[in-house]
Each structure stands twice: as structure tokens, then as C-alpha cells.
Design a protein around this motif. Structure first.
Motif, PDB file in Angstrom:
ATOM      1  N   LYS A 208      43.197  49.114  55.292  1.00  0.00           N
ATOM      2  CA  LYS A 208      42.683  49.894  54.173  1.00  0.00           C
ATOM      3  C   LYS A 208      43.360  49.589  52.839  1.00  0.00           C
ATOM      4  O   LYS A 208      43.117  50.277  51.849  1.00  0.00           O
ATOM      5  CB  LYS A 208      42.820  51.386  54.484  1.00  0.00           C
ATOM      6  N   VAL A 209      44.226  48.573  52.821  1.00  0.00           N
ATOM      7  CA  VAL A 209      44.929  48.216  51.587  1.00  0.00           C
ATOM      8  C   VAL A 209      44.585  46.776  51.222  1.00  0.00           C
ATOM      9  O   VAL A 209      44.564  45.895  52.087  1.00  0.00           O
ATOM     10  CB  VAL A 209      46.451  48.361  51.747  1.00  0.00           C
ATOM     11  N   ALA A 210      44.308  46.541  49.948  1.00  0.00           N
ATOM     12  CA  ALA A 210      44.011  45.192  49.460  1.00  0.00           C
ATOM     13  C   ALA A 210      44.862  44.898  48.230  1.00  0.00           C
ATOM     14  O   ALA A 210      45.272  45.805  47.502  1.00  0.00           O
ATOM     15  CB  ALA A 210      42.533  45.046  49.112  1.00  0.00           C
ATOM     16  N   VAL A 211      45.124  43.619  48.015  1.00  0.00           N
ATOM     17  CA  VAL A 211      45.799  43.156  46.802  1.00  0.00           C
ATOM     18  C   VAL A 211      44.818  42.303  46.012  1.00  0.00           C
ATOM     19  O   VAL A 211      44.207  41.378  46.559  1.00  0.00           O
ATOM     20  CB  VAL A 211      47.061  42.341  47.134  1.00  0.00           C
ATOM     21  N   PHE A 212      44.650  42.629  44.736  1.00  0.00           N
ATOM     22  CA  PHE A 212      43.824  41.835  43.834  1.00  0.00           C
ATOM     23  C   PHE A 212      44.739  41.073  42.887  1.00  0.00           C
ATOM     24  O   PHE A 212      45.515  41.677  42.144  1.00  0.00           O
ATOM     25  CB  PHE A 212      42.897  42.730  43.001  1.00  0.00           C
ATOM     26  N   SER A 213      44.656  39.756  42.916  1.00  0.00           N
ATOM     27  CA  SER A 213      45.399  38.918  41.978  1.00  0.00           C
ATOM     28  C   SER A 213      44.431  38.433  40.906  1.00  0.00           C
ATOM     29  O   SER A 213      43.405  37.826  41.212  1.00  0.00           O
ATOM     30  CB  SER A 213      46.013  37.717  42.714  1.00  0.00           C
ATOM     31  N   ILE A 214      44.767  38.688  39.657  1.00  0.00           N
ATOM     32  CA  ILE A 214      43.858  38.365  38.554  1.00  0.00           C
ATOM     33  C   ILE A 214      44.401  37.199  37.730  1.00  0.00           C
ATOM     34  O   ILE A 214      45.480  37.278  37.136  1.00  0.00           O
ATOM     35  CB  ILE A 214      43.659  39.588  37.632  1.00  0.00           C
ATOM     36  N   ASP A 215      43.684  36.109  37.755  1.00  0.00           N
ATOM     37  CA  ASP A 215      43.949  34.945  36.893  1.00  0.00           C
ATOM     38  C   ASP A 215      45.351  34.356  37.014  1.00  0.00           C
ATOM     39  O   ASP A 215      45.896  33.841  36.028  1.00  0.00           O
ATOM     40  CB  ASP A 215      43.668  35.303  35.427  1.00  0.00           C
ATOM     41  N   MET A 216      45.914  34.395  38.210  1.00  0.00           N
ATOM     42  CA  MET A 216      47.179  33.697  38.414  1.00  0.00           C
ATOM     43  C   MET A 216      46.877  32.237  38.747  1.00  0.00           C
ATOM     44  O   MET A 216      47.057  31.762  39.864  1.00  0.00           O
ATOM     45  CB  MET A 216      48.006  34.382  39.508  1.00  0.00           C
ATOM     46  N   VAL A 217      46.386  31.548  37.722  1.00  0.00           N
ATOM     47  CA  VAL A 217      45.986  30.150  37.844  1.00  0.00           C
ATOM     48  C   VAL A 217      46.845  29.298  36.916  1.00  0.00           C
ATOM     49  O   VAL A 217      47.508  29.808  36.005  1.00  0.00           O
ATOM     50  CB  VAL A 217      44.495  29.962  37.508  1.00  0.00           C
TER      51      VAL A 217
ATOM     52  N   GLN B 150      43.932  41.680  53.247  1.00  0.00           N
ATOM     53  CA  GLN B 150      42.881  41.502  52.258  1.00  0.00           C
ATOM     54  C   GLN B 150      43.516  41.112  50.922  1.00  0.00           C
ATOM     55  O   GLN B 150      44.181  41.930  50.269  1.00  0.00           O
ATOM     56  CB  GLN B 150      42.062  42.790  52.091  1.00  0.00           C
ATOM     57  N   PHE B 151      43.324  39.855  50.528  1.00  0.00           N
ATOM     58  CA  PHE B 151      43.850  39.352  49.258  1.00  0.00           C
ATOM     59  C   PHE B 151      42.697  38.740  48.467  1.00  0.00           C
ATOM     60  O   PHE B 151      42.082  37.774  48.914  1.00  0.00           O
ATOM     61  CB  PHE B 151      44.928  38.294  49.496  1.00  0.00           C
ATOM     62  N   VAL B 152      42.391  39.333  47.331  1.00  0.00           N
ATOM     63  CA  VAL B 152      41.296  38.859  46.490  1.00  0.00           C
ATOM     64  C   VAL B 152      41.874  38.138  45.276  1.00  0.00           C
ATOM     65  O   VAL B 152      42.688  38.704  44.535  1.00  0.00           O
ATOM     66  CB  VAL B 152      40.400  40.024  46.033  1.00  0.00           C
ATOM     67  N   MET B 153      41.455  36.900  45.089  1.00  0.00           N
ATOM     68  CA  MET B 153      41.929  36.081  43.973  1.00  0.00           C
ATOM     69  C   MET B 153      40.789  35.925  42.976  1.00  0.00           C
ATOM     70  O   MET B 153      39.893  35.093  43.151  1.00  0.00           O
ATOM     71  CB  MET B 153      42.381  34.708  44.475  1.00  0.00           C
ATOM     72  N   ALA B 154      40.780  36.758  41.940  1.00  0.00           N
ATOM     73  CA  ALA B 154      39.767  36.653  40.887  1.00  0.00           C
ATOM     74  C   ALA B 154      40.290  35.691  39.827  1.00  0.00           C
ATOM     75  O   ALA B 154      41.307  35.967  39.194  1.00  0.00           O
ATOM     76  CB  ALA B 154      39.482  38.025  40.285  1.00  0.00           C
TER      77      ALA B 154
ATOM     78  N   SER C 291      33.796  35.216  33.124  1.00  0.00           N
ATOM     79  CA  SER C 291      33.997  36.203  32.059  1.00  0.00           C
ATOM     80  C   SER C 291      35.256  36.998  32.353  1.00  0.00           C
ATOM     81  O   SER C 291      35.909  36.817  33.385  1.00  0.00           O
ATOM     82  CB  SER C 291      32.799  37.156  31.961  1.00  0.00           C
ATOM     83  N   LEU C 292      35.604  37.913  31.450  1.00  0.00           N
ATOM     84  CA  LEU C 292      36.797  38.736  31.634  1.00  0.00           C
ATOM     85  C   LEU C 292      36.655  39.681  32.817  1.00  0.00           C
ATOM     86  O   LEU C 292      37.655  40.073  33.420  1.00  0.00           O
ATOM     87  CB  LEU C 292      37.079  39.554  30.366  1.00  0.00           C
ATOM     88  N   ASN C 293      35.427  40.052  33.135  1.00  0.00           N
ATOM     89  CA  ASN C 293      35.192  41.006  34.213  1.00  0.00           C
ATOM     90  C   ASN C 293      34.820  40.266  35.493  1.00  0.00           C
ATOM     91  O   ASN C 293      33.792  39.582  35.543  1.00  0.00           O
ATOM     92  CB  ASN C 293      34.083  41.985  33.818  1.00  0.00           C
ATOM     93  N   ALA C 294      35.639  40.413  36.520  1.00  0.00           N
ATOM     94  CA  ALA C 294      35.443  39.672  37.769  1.00  0.00           C
ATOM     95  C   ALA C 294      34.234  40.153  38.563  1.00  0.00           C
ATOM     96  O   ALA C 294      33.853  39.519  39.550  1.00  0.00           O
ATOM     97  CB  ALA C 294      36.700  39.783  38.633  1.00  0.00           C
ATOM     98  N   PHE C 295      33.624  41.263  38.153  1.00  0.00           N
ATOM     99  CA  PHE C 295      32.478  41.806  38.883  1.00  0.00           C
ATOM    100  C   PHE C 295      31.145  41.357  38.299  1.00  0.00           C
ATOM    101  O   PHE C 295      30.104  41.595  38.897  1.00  0.00           O
ATOM    102  CB  PHE C 295      32.546  43.336  38.918  1.00  0.00           C
TER     103      PHE C 295
ATOM    104  N   VAL D 106      47.477  42.950  40.369  1.00  0.00           N
ATOM    105  CA  VAL D 106      48.546  42.222  39.683  1.00  0.00           C
ATOM    106  C   VAL D 106      47.927  41.068  38.892  1.00  0.00           C
ATOM    107  O   VAL D 106      46.788  40.694  39.111  1.00  0.00           O
ATOM    108  CB  VAL D 106      49.586  41.668  40.690  1.00  0.00           C
ATOM    109  N   GLY D 107      48.696  40.502  37.957  1.00  0.00           N
ATOM    110  CA  GLY D 107      48.242  39.309  37.263  1.00  0.00           C
ATOM    111  C   GLY D 107      48.171  39.445  35.762  1.00  0.00           C
ATOM    112  O   GLY D 107      48.935  40.169  35.139  1.00  0.00           O
ATOM    113  N   ASP D 108      47.204  38.747  35.163  1.00  0.00           N
ATOM    114  CA  ASP D 108      47.074  38.703  33.709  1.00  0.00           C
ATOM    115  C   ASP D 108      45.584  38.653  33.319  1.00  0.00           C
ATOM    116  O   ASP D 108      44.744  38.301  34.151  1.00  0.00           O
ATOM    117  CB  ASP D 108      47.809  37.464  33.171  1.00  0.00           C
ATOM    118  N   CYS D 109      45.320  39.046  32.091  1.00  0.00           N
ATOM    119  CA  CYS D 109      46.210  39.679  31.133  1.00  0.00           C
ATOM    120  C   CYS D 109      46.020  41.186  31.199  1.00  0.00           C
ATOM    121  O   CYS D 109      44.910  41.668  31.422  1.00  0.00           O
ATOM    122  CB  CYS D 109      45.919  39.211  29.723  1.00  0.00           C
ATOM    123  N   THR D 110      47.082  41.922  30.981  1.00  0.00           N
ATOM    124  CA  THR D 110      47.060  43.378  31.134  1.00  0.00           C
ATOM    125  C   THR D 110      45.917  44.022  30.366  1.00  0.00           C
ATOM    126  O   THR D 110      45.237  44.921  30.870  1.00  0.00           O
ATOM    127  CB  THR D 110      48.391  43.980  30.658  1.00  0.00           C
ATOM    128  N   ASP D 111      45.699  43.557  29.133  1.00  0.00           N
ATOM    129  CA  ASP D 111      44.704  44.172  28.260  1.00  0.00           C
ATOM    130  C   ASP D 111      43.328  43.533  28.358  1.00  0.00           C
ATOM    131  O   ASP D 111      42.391  43.982  27.698  1.00  0.00           O
ATOM    132  CB  ASP D 111      45.181  44.126  26.810  1.00  0.00           C
TER     133      ASP D 111
END
Length: 247
Positions: A48-57, A92-96, A143-147, A168-173
Motif C-alpha cells: 500500500k506504499v509507493a515512491v514517486f521519483s520526479i525527474d531524477m534524470v 511500487q516505484f514510479v519514475m516520472a 510536460s510539467l504534469n506527469a498525469f 521525491v525529486g525536482d523541481c519542488t515548485d
């Protein structure tokens, strides 16, 4: 001259009015608490727990026009989140990840970056080389929105039993904010009790000082201020902002 004086006074008044609020937000950030991995273990073992990594490229960490030392600096913290999450049972690890087409409209606002089939668009080796990397679900986004324009919405619908997502990841804003807010608002819309957690030590944004922005003809972007303000804004919207996840 009179208009210039009025503008100057208006700016000075704005700064004076804003000072107490900014002080309060900075104080809020200083008092963030930690979250224990142990508190998530039972849910993690139940899937029931997932980690989303955003733009760690590579294009934001190691190479290219938008690579940032600030973002590169959170790599150890992001890797630690992955390793500790896996240790307690998260699978569950999602890499957007940005993977822009050459004609991407976003290039009107940012220099061309992280284009399809380039090394900039590849996962950073620090994450790609983890022994459980085969578990990653990679979402290529334009785009900025992974959805938007991706299969991530369908993935989320298939995982309605999630109770916690750590972002987790970038950019915060930018992309982190878009992802965390989408997750939270989607859960709210369907009355799903989803916790969205953002560890402050594992997200970051870039910095373009005013003088640099004026020199290159870009918009200024104060990394410290915007990182703080967007963490606070996520918190205002029900997202759990913690200092870090440890233990």
C-alpha cells in the motif's frame, strides 16, 4: 518620475507587509518533524506504499542546460529513500521523467532539454544501478504534469488501495508540486484516504539569481524562496511535508 516613485513605494510596502509572513514560513520549515520508516512498514508489506521519483534524470543532475548543482545535491537523499523504502517492503516505484519531443512547446519557456532518446532523458545511474531497478515503472512525460498525456492516470486507477505515496525529486515548485497536488486532489475528489508525503530533504529546485537572469534575458528564480514557498503551499493543501524519513 512620479510614477517611478509610486512604484518604489509600492514595492517597499509589499516587502514590509510580507516580512512577517515570510518569517513565519521560514520558522515553519525549521520546525518540520521527521517521519519513521517503521511507521510505514506494515502498509508497505501489504503493498500500500509507493515512491514517486520526479525527474531524477541526467538532464537535471549531471548534464545539459538545465542541470543543477542544487538538484544534484539531493541524489544521496533520494537514493536513501529508495533503499529504505525497499528495505521495509515497498515494491511500487514510479519514475516520472521528462522525455520531450523535439518540437515540445515547453521549449518556448525552457531551453531544449531531456529529449527523447538522449542521455539527458535517462534515469540517473545512482538510481538505475540499484539492485531492484527492475521494479521501476517509468512514465515518460512531455510536460510539467506527469498525469497529462501519459499512462500514469491509468496506473493510479489500478492502485486505488494505496494508502501512502512518498514524492521525491525536482523541481519542488514545478514537477514535484504538480505531481503531489494531483495525487492529493485526485484522492480528495474520490474520498480516498491517501497520504501524500514530501520529505523536504529529498526535493529541490534550481536557482537563477536576479543579476544572472538580467544578463541572460531570463526570468529570475530564487531557489531558496521558491523551494520554501511551494513546500508550504503543498502543506496548506493537505500534503504532509516532513524534514526527512528515517529510522
Amino acid at each position: 518620475m512620479e510614477q517611478l516613485e509610486q512604484n518604489t513605494r509600492s514595492v517597499e510596502q509589499f516587502l514590509q507587509r510580507s516580512a512577517p509572513f515570510l518569517t513565519a514560513v521560514a520558522s515553519w520549515e525549521q520546525q518540520l518533524s521527521d517521519l519513521s520508516w517503521q511507521s510505514l512498514q506494515t502498509e508497505a508489506e501489504q503493498g500500500k506504499v509507493a515512491v514517486f521519483s520526479i525527474d531524477m534524470v541526467n538532464g537535471f543532475c549531471h548534464e545539459g542546460p538545465l542541470s543543477s548543482s542544487r538538484v544534484k545535491g539531493i541524489i544521496p537523499e533520494v537514493v536513501n529513500v529508495f533503499e529504505q523504502a525497499y528495505r521495509i517492503g515497498v515494491r511500487q516505484f514510479v519514475m516520472a521523467q521528462d522525455s520531450h519531443t523535439p518540437e515540445s512547446i515547453e521549449f518556448a519557456d525552457f531551453p531544449p532539454h531531456c529529449q527523447v532518446n538522449t542521455s539527458e532523458a535517462e534515469n540517473i545511474p545512482e538510481l538505475a544501478n540499484l539492485p531492484f531497478a527492475h521494479l521501476y515503472t517509468t512514465i515518460a512525460k512531455n510536460s510539467l504534469n506527469a498525469f497529462h498525456g501519459t499512462e500514469l492516470a491509468a496506473w493510479l486507477d489500478e492502485h486505488k488501495d494505496l494508502s501512502t505515496v512518498i514524492v521525491v525529486g525536482d523541481c519542488t515548485d514545478l514537477c514535484v508540486y504538480q505531481t503531489a497536488m494531483h495525487l492529493k486532489l485526485h484522492a480528495n475528489a474520490y474520498n480516498l484516504p491517501l497520504r501524500v508525503i514530501v520529505p523536504a530533504n529529498a526535493v529541490q529546485t534550481y536557482d537563477t539569481p536576479v543579476e544572472v537572469a538580467q544578463e541572460i534575458g531570463a526570468l529570475a528564480h530564487d531557489g531558496d524562496v521558491l523551494n520554501l514557498i511551494f513546500l508550504y503551499h503543498m502543506y496548506l493543501n493537505g500534503i504532509e511535508v516532513v524534514r526527512k524519513v528515517n529510522g
